[in-house]
Design a protein around this motif. Structure first.
Motif, mmCIF file in Angstrom:
data_model
loop_
_atom_site.group_PDB
_atom_site.id
_atom_site.type_symbol
_atom_site.label_atom_id
_atom_site.label_comp_id
_atom_site.label_asym_id
_atom_site.label_seq_id
_atom_site.Cartn_x
_atom_site.Cartn_y
_atom_site.Cartn_z
ATOM 1 N N LYS A 13 0.833 -1.199 0.000
ATOM 2 C CA LYS A 13 0.000 0.000 0.000
ATOM 3 C C LYS A 13 0.873 1.256 0.000
ATOM 4 O O LYS A 13 0.586 2.208 -0.741
ATOM 5 N N THR A 16 2.450 1.650 -3.526
ATOM 6 C CA THR A 16 1.513 2.136 -4.554
ATOM 7 C C THR A 16 1.156 3.599 -4.319
ATOM 8 O O THR A 16 0.960 4.355 -5.276
ATOM 9 N N TYR A 17 1.093 3.995 -3.062
ATOM 10 C CA TYR A 17 0.829 5.401 -2.768
ATOM 11 C C TYR A 17 2.005 6.266 -3.212
ATOM 12 O O TYR A 17 1.825 7.332 -3.794
ATOM 13 N N ARG A 18 3.213 5.815 -2.941
ATOM 14 C CA ARG A 18 4.407 6.573 -3.310
ATOM 15 C C ARG A 18 4.673 6.536 -4.816
ATOM 16 O O ARG A 18 5.313 7.423 -5.353
ATOM 17 N N ARG A 19 4.202 5.503 -5.506
ATOM 18 C CA ARG A 19 4.448 5.359 -6.939
ATOM 19 C C ARG A 19 3.784 6.486 -7.729
ATOM 20 O O ARG A 19 4.251 6.854 -8.807
ATOM 21 N N ARG A 20 2.753 7.053 -7.185
ATOM 22 C CA ARG A 20 2.064 8.159 -7.876
ATOM 23 C C ARG A 20 2.928 9.410 -7.904
ATOM 24 O O ARG A 20 2.786 10.248 -8.783
ATOM 25 N N GLN A 21 3.791 9.554 -6.929
ATOM 26 C CA GLN A 21 4.694 10.704 -6.865
ATOM 27 C C GLN A 21 6.100 10.194 -7.144
ATOM 28 O O GLN A 21 6.868 9.884 -6.236
ATOM 29 N N ARG A 22 6.448 10.110 -8.417
ATOM 30 C CA ARG A 22 7.676 9.433 -8.848
ATOM 31 C C ARG A 22 8.940 10.139 -8.358
ATOM 32 O O ARG A 22 9.901 9.484 -7.971
#
Length: 101
Positions: A13, A16-22
């Motif tokens: 989780k 995936t949350y951090r993946r949005r802010q590359r």
């Protein structure tokens, strides 16, 4: 649920949350590696050296009296380091300030 499953889901989780802010994800992953490589380079450039064990002369505490305490401070101001144990370092020897006058 097992602890391992819960930890895995929590990490997924978070990822995936951090993946949005590359950019933030890249900084969070690369910053510890960067610091680690700095530590490695400092360690390689300045290898440790062997130093003998240090024995310092005894110093009187203020409870021994004002004169022995001041003599201990003034006489050992440069804080010399000796390779061998100093007098008074033996067990059960309280002080060696009798002949300090």
């Amino acid at each position: 649920m097992a602890v391992g499953t819960q930890l895995g889901l929590l990490l997924w989780k978070n990822f995936t949350y951090r993946r949005r802010q590359r950019i933030q994800l890249a900084i969070e992953l690369l910053w510890p590696l960067f610091l680690f490589f700095i530590l490695i380079s400092v360690r390689q450039s300045h290898p440790p050296f062997k130093q003998h064990e240090c024995h310092f002369p005894n110093k009187a505490l203020p409870s021994a009296g004002t004169l022995p305490w001041l003599q201990g401070i003034v006489c050992n101001m440069n804080n010399p380091c000796f390779r061998h144990p100093t007098p008074g370092e033996a067990p059960s020897v309280v002080g060696n300030f009798d002949g300090s006058m």
